[in-house]
Design an enzyme around this catalytic site. Structure first.
Site, mmCIF file in Angstrom:
data_model
loop_
_atom_site.group_PDB
_atom_site.id
_atom_site.type_symbol
_atom_site.label_atom_id
_atom_site.label_comp_id
_atom_site.label_asym_id
_atom_site.label_seq_id
_atom_site.Cartn_x
_atom_site.Cartn_y
_atom_site.Cartn_z
ATOM 1 N N TYR A 3 -6.430 46.477 23.504
ATOM 2 C CA TYR A 3 -7.847 46.149 23.358
ATOM 3 C C TYR A 3 -8.014 44.635 23.277
ATOM 4 C CZ TYR A 3 -9.276 50.973 22.470
ATOM 5 O OH TYR A 3 -9.544 52.314 22.582
ATOM 6 N N GLU A 4 -9.066 44.129 23.962
ATOM 7 C CA GLU A 4 -9.314 42.698 23.977
ATOM 8 C C GLU A 4 -10.741 42.338 23.575
ATOM 9 O OE1 GLU A 4 -7.937 41.006 27.658
ATOM 10 O OE2 GLU A 4 -6.039 42.104 27.593
ATOM 11 N N HIS A 5 -11.597 43.358 23.364
ATOM 12 C CA HIS A 5 -12.993 43.136 22.979
ATOM 13 C C HIS A 5 -13.329 44.097 21.834
ATOM 14 C CE1 HIS A 5 -13.394 40.794 26.676
ATOM 15 N NE2 HIS A 5 -12.813 41.812 27.304
#
Length: 294
Positions: free
Chosen positions: A145-147
């Protein structure tokens, strides 16, 4: 009921295992028709393919939005099907296959970590991922996950509980995380590490996210910094298959890997990704595996 009981009970960390000849290759996100069998596999390493991606995010609803832990497959299933997974594992006893969760975007939409509640997300995620993992004969998961639309503590307990449940139920045998240096990303992953580091087997840190003018000495310093941030973890070195980001092989990436190996700090190497490496003949995969196996 088993998942419900697991969610309520298994909240303490488990131990990981050491591995100095670990190589991982992300695959399947760019739909370049790359196949497992295209990628050179050195029998002297522990080789993990990481399918990219499955996400609890749907583009079939308007507006595209999170699905509260109900995961959907987004990798290239035509070329990387369950039958292909079985075949590559049978042909190469040193190969395992994992699934990466989240990713950056789906059809240009940021994939948000956005649980309704911890309980609902973990229950939905454990159920949907168990089905996907078992249908595709997978061995592990990777967290990318990056957001985020949840605070670090919520992210930590959701992901930590999910990994523990899947391990306890023998659905997976290993788990990795894939953080990089952006401050909000680090806040979320370091909270996860602080509370559940012992259930995370590898830290696939995205060192290629640093500037393309990074030097050898700077990358060595970045490695030491992230090894401190994820203290006790198996922090992997990383590069891109098309050498477009971070410290490239031409500018000394493998010199860094050799130095770390001399210092007995090289826990492994991963490449993002087979899709972009295909046109170059997987030259960096070959070099990386030879270095690890030597």
């Amino acid at each position: 009921m088993i998942l419900l009981i697991s969610l309520l009970v298994f909240l303490s960390p488990l131990a990981g295992a050491d591995n100095s000849k670990y190589f991982a290759e992300y695959i399947g996100s760019e739909f370049t028709d790359v196949k497992f069998s295209d990628v050179p596999i050195n029998s002297g390493v522990d080789f993990h393919f990481i399918l990219s991606f499955a996400a609890d995010f749907s583009t079939t609803i308007s507006p595209p939005s999170s699905t509260d832990g109900n995961f959907i497959v987004y990798w290239d299933t035509d070329d990387l099907s369950a039958d292909h997974i079985n075949a590559i594992k049978q042909a190469n006893p040193n190969v395992k296959v994992a699934l990466s969760l989240g990713g950056d975007t789906v059809s240009g939409n940021p994939v948000l970590f956005k649980p309704t509640t911890v309980f609902s997300w973990v229950l939905n995620a454990a159920s949907s991922l168990t089905r996907i993992i078992q249908e595709n004969h997978l061995d592990g998961i990777d967290i990318d996950y990056e957001h985020f639309q949840a605070d670090p503590a919520t992210f930590a307990v959701c992901i930590g509980a999910l990994i523990k449940i899947l391990k306890k139920n023998n659905v997976i045998s290993f788990a990795s995380i894939a953080p990089y240096g952006r401050s909000d990303v680090q806040q979320h992953y370091q909270a996860l590490w602080a509370n559940y580091g012992d259930v995370i087997d590898y830290v696939n840190f995205q060192f290629y996210a640093y500037s393309s003018d990074t030097t050898v000495d700077q990358l060595l310093n970045y490695f030491e910094e992230q090894s401190s941030n994820y203290a006790g973890g198996k922090v992997l070195m990383s590069l891109t298959g098309d050498a477009t980001r971070g410290l490239t092989p031409a500018n000394g990436f493998f010199d860094v890997c050799r130095k770390l190996k001399e210092e007995e700090k090289l826990a492994g190497i991963f490449v993002w990704d087979a899709d972009s490496s295909k046109s170059g003949g997987f030259q960096y995969e070959i070099t990386a595996q030879n270095l690890l196996a030597s």
